[in-house]
Structure formats: structure tokens, C-alpha cells
Design a protein around this motif. Structure first.
Motif, PDB file in Angstrom:
ATOM      1  N   PHE A 126      -4.661   6.750   7.964  1.00 44.90           N
ATOM      2  CA  PHE A 126      -3.927   5.751   8.751  1.00 44.90           C
ATOM      3  C   PHE A 126      -2.428   5.893   8.476  1.00 44.90           C
ATOM      4  O   PHE A 126      -1.923   5.377   7.472  1.00 44.90           O
ATOM      5  N   ARG A 146      -4.211   1.314  14.692  1.00 47.88           N
ATOM      6  CA  ARG A 146      -4.052   0.518  13.477  1.00 47.88           C
ATOM      7  C   ARG A 146      -5.169  -0.500  13.285  1.00 47.88           C
ATOM      8  O   ARG A 146      -5.201  -1.195  12.274  1.00 47.88           O
ATOM      9  N   LEU A 180      -9.949  -2.413   6.030  1.00 50.37           N
ATOM     10  CA  LEU A 180     -10.039  -1.540   4.847  1.00 50.37           C
ATOM     11  C   LEU A 180     -10.557  -2.352   3.656  1.00 50.37           C
ATOM     12  O   LEU A 180     -10.001  -3.407   3.314  1.00 50.37           O
ATOM     13  N   SER A 222      -0.443   2.743   7.567  1.00 51.26           N
ATOM     14  CA  SER A 222      -1.114   1.762   6.709  1.00 51.26           C
ATOM     15  C   SER A 222      -0.259   1.193   5.587  1.00 51.26           C
ATOM     16  O   SER A 222      -0.638   0.199   4.963  1.00 51.26           O
ATOM     17  N   GLU A 231      -4.108   5.293   2.146  1.00 50.12           N
ATOM     18  CA  GLU A 231      -5.207   5.548   3.094  1.00 50.12           C
ATOM     19  C   GLU A 231      -4.681   6.607   4.039  1.00 50.12           C
ATOM     20  O   GLU A 231      -4.059   6.309   5.076  1.00 50.12           O
ATOM     21  N   ARG A 250       0.863  -1.191   0.000  1.00 52.08           N
ATOM     22  CA  ARG A 250       0.000   0.000   0.000  1.00 52.08           C
ATOM     23  C   ARG A 250       0.901   1.242   0.000  1.00 52.08           C
ATOM     24  O   ARG A 250       1.851   1.336   0.794  1.00 52.08           O
ATOM     25  N   SER A 293       0.773   6.734   3.459  1.00 50.13           N
ATOM     26  CA  SER A 293      -0.168   7.814   3.761  1.00 50.13           C
ATOM     27  C   SER A 293       0.555   9.157   3.718  1.00 50.13           C
ATOM     28  O   SER A 293       1.742   9.244   4.051  1.00 50.13           O
ATOM     29  N   GLU A 318      -7.175  -0.652  10.106  1.00 45.72           N
ATOM     30  CA  GLU A 318      -6.442  -0.959   8.858  1.00 45.72           C
ATOM     31  C   GLU A 318      -6.788  -2.357   8.349  1.00 45.72           C
ATOM     32  O   GLU A 318      -6.768  -2.616   7.152  1.00 45.72           O
TER      33      GLU A 318
END
Ligand code: CIR
Length: 255
Positions: free
Chosen positions: A58, A85, A91, A61, A55, A8, A11, A88
Motif C-alpha cells: 500500500f 487505499r 490492516l 499507507s 505495509e 506507520r 512503504s 488500508e
């Protein structure tokens, strides 16, 4: 062999990630570049990388390793011990992606907590660290789920490190990188242990991906030891993630 990896993008607020390190705050733009380089290294190692969108609410994340355990048989969504967290793991894009790759997707339930940075896979067996993030109930649920699929697990109490894989990395072929509190742990006596010096302890968080091992930049002794085992090494700079206690393994799910 691993075929797939999920990551991911960091953030915008990655600088607010939980930390015990005293190394300043990550610089967002630099973290993004390091993350792109990480994805390139994984691609070079021959896996298909699924890149999830950031995201922003978060900060931690990007550390997707903690929110799911991906085994050969099933994926297990965790319940992170860090309250900031916890969501997360819920999600929707992560859940959808896990269902895309797996027929069987299980879930850890309250009052269990577990972060998969505490779980090290060795073939069909899983070592589960009992840490500030992973409790006995979470480990028990995880072991029951693993056993349902013909896999197995055992717990390892942690004293010093954040997650089990902060101090251990399994590189397949019985080769195990060990740092700090794990060096004399009898559970790991039968591995070909490669001991990591205290001044390079962070470098123990390497990842094996097919013929390659990804090694963080700035740990020359770790790099040499891994090359001496015959692996092809890919160096990746993780300086911004290190500032919030993250490393190479934390940034992906590999399966
Ligand atoms: C945290 O404290 O949760 C993050 N700042 C770092 C998570 C690192 N994840 C891992 O070791 N698997």
C-alpha cells in the motif's frame, strides 16, 4: 492534551502514492529519514508514539490519518474513498492497535466513504469535509456515531483541496490556520483565523501537539505567524510526502 500517536513506516513503494502534484516521485530512503525525524519531533512534544510496520503493498499507507478517527470517547475506522487505499483501513495491526487504546471501536460501512484527513476536531465538535474521498453517506454515518458518544459533527463542502485539513489546521485556544477556499467560509468566522498566503498554502497543514506546533520545513511566513501566537515550533521536512499530496497531519493519528 494528546498522550498517544500512531504512525506507520512508509512503504517501499511510497513513490507510487496517489498524487496530483507535479513535483516528481518521493525518494524512499529520504522519506524514511523524514519519517524518523517526524517521530522524533512527536516524541519531543511528549507523546508516546506507536510505530506500525510498513505495509509495502500500500504505497499511501504511511498516511494513517485517513483510516481512522480517534476521539476522546471512541475510535472510528473509516472507509477510504480512494479504492487503492480502501484496504488500508482493514490492516490487522491498525485494528489491533485501536482496540488496544479504545474500548469502543466503530466502523464506517458501504456505501459510505470517508477519509479522516477530511475531519477536523475542535473540542467535541467535528467538521467533516465533503470531498472526492468523503461522501454524504460517509459523513452521515460518522455524525451518527459521534452523536452516540455525545459528540457532534457538521459537513463542509470542499471545492479545491484534497482533504479538509489540507487547508485548515486547528491549533487549540480558538486559533485556526486557514488557507484558500476556507478564508471566507462563514462556518469559521468565530475563530481567531490566521490566514496563510497562497504561496505558502501547503504550510497550512500543521499539527498542534500539546505545547508544540509541528510546521513543515520551508514555510517561513507560516512559522512566524505560529510563533507570534506563542507556540513552540518544531520544523519537520516533509518534502517527499508533499510529492504525493501528504503532509504533517496525514502521517499520524493523535489522541
Ligand atoms: C492520497 O492521495 O490519498 C495520498 N497520496 C495523500 C493522503 C494525504 N492525507 C491527508 O491529507 N490526510
Amino acid at each position: 492534551m494528546f498522550k498517544n500517536v500512531i504512525v506507520r513506516i512508509p512503504s517501499k513503494h511510497v513513490s507510487d502514492g496517489i498524487t496530483s502534484a507535479n513535483e516528481g516521485k518521493p525518494i524512499y530512503e529520504k522519506a524514511l529519514v523524514q519519517h524518523e525525524n517526524y517521530v522524533s519531533a512527536l516524541t519531543k512534544a511528549g507523546v508516546d508514539v506507536t510505530v506500525l510496520k510498513p505495509e509495502d503493498e500500500f504505497p499511501d499507507s504511511c498516511f494513517v490519518e485517513d483510516v481512522a478517527l480517534c476521539t476522546k470517547k471512541c475510535a472510528i475506522i473509516t472507509r477510504p474513498g480512494a479504492s487503492s487505499r480502501r484496504e488500508e483501513a482493514a490492516l490487522p495491526d491498525m485494528i489491533k492497535t485501536l482496540h488496544h487504546f479504545y474500548t469502543h471501536v466503530e466502523q464506517i460501512k458501504e456505501p459510505g466513504t470517508i477519509e479522516a484527513g477530511d475531519i477536523m476536531m475542535v473540542g467535541d465538535h467535528f467538521y467533516i469535509g465533503l470531498s472526492a474521498r468523503t461522501n454524504q453517506e460517509g459523513a452521515n454515518q460518522m455524525i451518527s456515531i459521534l452523536e452516540k458518544y455525545g459528540l457532534s459533527g457538521e459537513t463542509v463542502p470542499l471545492k479545491e483541496v484534497l482533504h479538509l485539513k489540507t487547508g485548515l489546521a486547528y491549533l487549540e485556544n480558538n486559533n485556526l490556520l486557514v488557507a484558500g477556499e476556507f478564508k471566507n467560509d462563514p462556518r469559521f468566522a468565530d475563530f481567531n483565523k490566521v490566514e496563510i498566503d497562497p504561496d505558502e498554502a501547503y504550510g497550512a497543514n500543521c499539527i498542534w501537539v500539546n505545547d508544540y506546533v509541528l510546521v513543515p520545513e520551508g514555510y517561513p511566513k507560516v512559522q512566524k505567524k505560529i510563533e507570534a501566537l506563542g507556540y513552540k515550533v518544531l520544523i519537520v521536512d516533509t518534502s517527499e510526502f508533499r510529492k504525493i499530496d501528504g503532509g504533517l497531519s496525514c502521517l499520524s493519528l493523535r489522541f
